[in-house]
Write an enzyme that holds these catalytic residues in place. Structure first.
Site, PDB file in Angstrom:
ATOM      1  N   LEU A  89      10.929   1.693   7.173  1.00 59.53           N
ATOM      2  CA  LEU A  89      10.296   2.112   5.929  1.00 59.53           C
ATOM      3  C   LEU A  89      11.042   3.347   5.404  1.00 59.53           C
ATOM      4  O   LEU A  89      11.303   4.277   6.178  1.00 59.53           O
ATOM      5  CB  LEU A  89       8.827   2.474   6.171  1.00 59.53           C
ATOM      6  CG  LEU A  89       8.090   2.729   4.862  1.00 59.53           C
ATOM      7  CD1 LEU A  89       7.689   1.408   4.224  1.00 59.53           C
ATOM      8  CD2 LEU A  89       6.872   3.595   5.069  1.00 59.53           C
ATOM      9  N   GLU A 118      12.354   2.770  14.005  1.00 61.70           N
ATOM     10  CA  GLU A 118      11.352   3.769  13.630  1.00 61.70           C
ATOM     11  C   GLU A 118      10.201   3.659  14.615  1.00 61.70           C
ATOM     12  O   GLU A 118      10.328   3.004  15.651  1.00 61.70           O
ATOM     13  CB  GLU A 118      10.893   3.541  12.184  1.00 61.70           C
ATOM     14  CG  GLU A 118      10.291   2.161  11.955  1.00 61.70           C
ATOM     15  CD  GLU A 118       9.808   1.917  10.535  1.00 61.70           C
ATOM     16  OE1 GLU A 118       9.658   2.873   9.748  1.00 61.70           O
ATOM     17  OE2 GLU A 118       9.543   0.744  10.210  1.00 61.70           O
ATOM     18  N   LYS A 126       6.372  -1.629   2.070  1.00 59.53           N
ATOM     19  CA  LYS A 126       5.141  -1.080   2.653  1.00 59.53           C
ATOM     20  C   LYS A 126       4.019  -2.083   2.403  1.00 59.53           C
ATOM     21  O   LYS A 126       3.218  -1.928   1.476  1.00 59.53           O
ATOM     22  CB  LYS A 126       4.842   0.303   2.040  1.00 59.53           C
ATOM     23  CG  LYS A 126       3.974   1.184   2.921  1.00 59.53           C
ATOM     24  CD  LYS A 126       4.062   2.628   2.507  1.00 59.53           C
ATOM     25  CE  LYS A 126       3.075   3.524   3.226  1.00 59.53           C
ATOM     26  NZ  LYS A 126       3.196   3.580   4.682  1.00 59.53           N
ATOM     27  N   TYR A 132       0.826  -1.204   0.000  1.00 64.17           N
ATOM     28  CA  TYR A 132       0.000   0.000   0.000  1.00 64.17           C
ATOM     29  C   TYR A 132       0.858   1.251   0.000  1.00 64.17           C
ATOM     30  O   TYR A 132       2.079   1.185   0.175  1.00 64.17           O
ATOM     31  CB  TYR A 132      -0.957   0.008   1.196  1.00 64.17           C
ATOM     32  CG  TYR A 132      -0.334   0.372   2.530  1.00 64.17           C
ATOM     33  CD1 TYR A 132       0.492  -0.525   3.208  1.00 64.17           C
ATOM     34  CD2 TYR A 132      -0.555   1.616   3.123  1.00 64.17           C
ATOM     35  CE1 TYR A 132       1.053  -0.190   4.432  1.00 64.17           C
ATOM     36  CE2 TYR A 132       0.008   1.950   4.347  1.00 64.17           C
ATOM     37  CZ  TYR A 132       0.817   1.046   4.991  1.00 64.17           C
ATOM     38  OH  TYR A 132       1.389   1.381   6.195  1.00 64.17           O
ATOM     39  N   HIS A 177      -0.833 -20.968   0.323  1.00 72.87           N
ATOM     40  CA  HIS A 177       0.200 -19.959   0.530  1.00 72.87           C
ATOM     41  C   HIS A 177       0.922 -19.580  -0.765  1.00 72.87           C
ATOM     42  O   HIS A 177       1.264 -18.430  -0.975  1.00 72.87           O
ATOM     43  CB  HIS A 177       1.245 -20.442   1.545  1.00 72.87           C
ATOM     44  CG  HIS A 177       0.738 -20.483   2.957  1.00 72.87           C
ATOM     45  ND1 HIS A 177      -0.341 -21.230   3.360  1.00 72.87           N
ATOM     46  CD2 HIS A 177       1.189 -19.857   4.071  1.00 72.87           C
ATOM     47  CE1 HIS A 177      -0.549 -21.066   4.654  1.00 72.87           C
ATOM     48  NE2 HIS A 177       0.366 -20.230   5.116  1.00 72.87           N
ATOM     49  N   ARG A 210       8.350   4.229  -4.616  1.00 70.75           N
ATOM     50  CA  ARG A 210       8.358   3.325  -3.460  1.00 70.75           C
ATOM     51  C   ARG A 210       7.324   2.207  -3.655  1.00 70.75           C
ATOM     52  O   ARG A 210       7.561   1.063  -3.270  1.00 70.75           O
ATOM     53  CB  ARG A 210       8.079   4.091  -2.171  1.00 70.75           C
ATOM     54  CG  ARG A 210       8.166   3.192  -0.938  1.00 70.75           C
ATOM     55  CD  ARG A 210       8.074   3.972   0.351  1.00 70.75           C
ATOM     56  NE  ARG A 210       6.767   4.586   0.535  1.00 70.75           N
ATOM     57  CZ  ARG A 210       6.448   5.398   1.533  1.00 70.75           C
ATOM     58  NH1 ARG A 210       7.355   5.696   2.450  1.00 70.75           N
ATOM     59  NH2 ARG A 210       5.250   5.912   1.630  1.00 70.75           N
ATOM     60  N   ARG A 237      -7.507 -20.765  -1.146  1.00 66.35           N
ATOM     61  CA  ARG A 237      -6.469 -20.536  -0.136  1.00 66.35           C
ATOM     62  C   ARG A 237      -5.325 -21.531  -0.273  1.00 66.35           C
ATOM     63  O   ARG A 237      -5.506 -22.742  -0.183  1.00 66.35           O
ATOM     64  CB  ARG A 237      -7.057 -20.626   1.280  1.00 66.35           C
ATOM     65  CG  ARG A 237      -6.016 -20.280   2.333  1.00 66.35           C
ATOM     66  CD  ARG A 237      -6.567 -20.298   3.747  1.00 66.35           C
ATOM     67  NE  ARG A 237      -5.508 -19.938   4.688  1.00 66.35           N
ATOM     68  CZ  ARG A 237      -4.600 -20.795   5.156  1.00 66.35           C
ATOM     69  NH1 ARG A 237      -4.622 -22.062   4.778  1.00 66.35           N
ATOM     70  NH2 ARG A 237      -3.660 -20.382   5.985  1.00 66.35           N
TER      71      ARG A 237
HETATM   72  N1  PDD Z   1       2.701   5.372   7.604  1.00 64.66           N
HETATM   73  N2  PDD Z   1       7.372   4.037   9.035  1.00 64.66           N
HETATM   74  C1  PDD Z   1       6.225   3.334   9.040  1.00 64.66           C
HETATM   75  C2  PDD Z   1       6.211   1.991   9.701  1.00 64.66           C
HETATM   76  C3  PDD Z   1       5.070   3.870   8.430  1.00 64.66           C
HETATM   77  O1  PDD Z   1       3.921   3.156   8.411  1.00 64.66           O
HETATM   78  C4  PDD Z   1       5.133   5.161   7.847  1.00 64.66           C
HETATM   79  C5  PDD Z   1       3.948   5.778   7.162  1.00 64.66           C
HETATM   80  C6  PDD Z   1       6.343   5.865   7.872  1.00 64.66           C
HETATM   81  C7  PDD Z   1       6.495   7.221   7.245  1.00 64.66           C
HETATM   82  O2  PDD Z   1       6.450   7.149   5.829  1.00 64.66           O
HETATM   83  P1  PDD Z   1       5.936   8.388   4.959  1.00 64.66           P
HETATM   84  O3  PDD Z   1       6.741   9.563   5.378  1.00 64.66           O
HETATM   85  O4  PDD Z   1       6.223   7.985   3.551  1.00 64.66           O
HETATM   86  O5  PDD Z   1       4.478   8.562   5.252  1.00 64.66           O
HETATM   87  C8  PDD Z   1       7.439   5.264   8.471  1.00 64.66           C
HETATM   88  C9  PDD Z   1       1.538   5.760   6.844  1.00 64.66           C
HETATM   89  C10 PDD Z   1       1.272   7.221   6.882  1.00 64.66           C
HETATM   90  C11 PDD Z   1       0.370   4.885   7.273  1.00 64.66           C
HETATM   91  O6  PDD Z   1       0.587   3.689   7.363  1.00 64.66           O
HETATM   92  O7  PDD Z   1      -0.736   5.391   7.467  1.00 64.66           O
END
Ligand code: PDD
Length: 289
Positions: A206, A182, A150, A36, A105, A55, A103
């Site tokens: 991320l 993070e 992501k 996503y 994997h 990304r 289903r």
């Molecule tokens: N989250 N790290 C994680 C684990 C994240 O889920 C996000 C973003 C970030 C920051 O990434 P960016 O600057 O590209 O938004 C870092 C989004 C906003 C979400 O899951 O809603």
């Protein structure tokens, strides 16, 4: 409250949220097998769209799922969805899953991916959060080793975020093997001696688009930068600590684990970089008639 009339995008069609249906066998539902993006839109202008689409491509490659659209097609669909919303500042969410299959994997063959997009009002931090900073809690990072992708498999992040909620905080800042990674849905940066120090964009975090934007505006404002691993002790001894994300922009942390952090108020480097960040955002073009 859900707005069932809200226009969303599902597999080639713009439909009301109430009419957007997918199969319970969708691999997004069964396995969290998808990726996503969240793209902030200011005054109806997407912020750093090429970076978000790059990304997205990286995440899709990482889970071996073909990109269903070209960059131009994504751009057009995202702008069309944004144009259908009755508000100017938006958080556009898009997700692609490996589609609907019996289903098993192993990857299904010849199955079309599921593509879903919605755009909600951009939930920016309040003025008070910007002025006073926010509280976080800390935890050991127990997520998998591909946090650079992501993916919609977010249970690790969900459990981390709930720790923050339980502790009356906005985020959970994580450490793995004694190093800062993070937060549950944000990147984390620190400031020491006037220098911004950011953990490297490796497989454990991320690669945040806002992280990059923050480092760029800081550099342009003449703030020294260092990208390197940060120990837990260094993080706790920092002068400032910030969160960055598409929906938080850049936000100062002023409480950690229930105790005041740093000076207890957003620091001078934060204030400078926050201003520069605001100045870098797309603005409503003034009407000239
Ligand atoms: N989250 N790290 C994680 C684990 C994240 O889920 C996000 C973003 C970030 C920051 O990434 P960016 O600057 O590209 O938004 C870092 C989004 C906003 C979400 O899951 O809603």
């Amino acid at each position: 409250m859900l707005n069932s009339d809200q226009i969303v995008y599902l597999n080639g069609e713009f439909v009301a949220l109430a009419d957007a249906r997918i199969s319970v066998l969708d691999r997004g539902f069964i396995y969290g097998d998808g990726v996503y993006e969240v793209i902030p839109i200011y005054a109806r202008t997407p912020f750093r769209m090429p970076q978000h689409l790059k990304r997205l491509r990286y995440s899709l490659d990482g889970i071996r799922l073909a990109n269903p659209y070209t960059e131009e097609e994504w751009d057009a669909l995202i702008c069309e969805l944004a144009a259908k919303q009755p508000f100017d500042d938006q958080a556009l969410y898009l997700q692609i899953t490996r589609g609907v299959a019996k289903r098993d994997h192993a990857f299904p063959q010849g199955v079309a991916p599921t593509v879903f997009m919605m755009s909600n009002p951009l939930p920016l931090p309040s003025r008070e959060q910007v002025d006073k900073g926010v509280a976080v809690v800390t935890a050991d990072d127990n997520r998998w080793q591909r946090c650079d992708l992501k993916t919609t498999s977010l249970l690790g992040n969900v459990l981390m975020r709930q720790l923050a909620v339980d502790g009356g905080a906005v985020e959970t800042v994580m450490f793995r093997d004694g190093f800062l990674t993070e937060a549950s849905s944000s990147n984390v940066l620190i400031v020491k001696g006037g220098k911004v120090i950011a953990p490297p964009k490796d497989n454990l975090i991320l690669p945040g688009i806002t992280y990059d934007a923050t480092l760029e505006v800081a550099r342009d404002a003449g703030v020294p930068l260092d990208v390197r691993k940060v120990t837990r002790a260094e993080a706790f001894a920092a002068d400032e600590m910030w969160l960055s994300s598409s929906t938080k922009e850049v936000l100062a942390i002023t409480r950690i684990d229930g105790a005041p952090f740093g000076a207890g108020t957003p620091g001078p480097v934060f204030r400078r970089v926050w201003q520069a960040f605001q100045a870098s955002k797309p603005k409503v073009v003034a009407e000239t008639f």
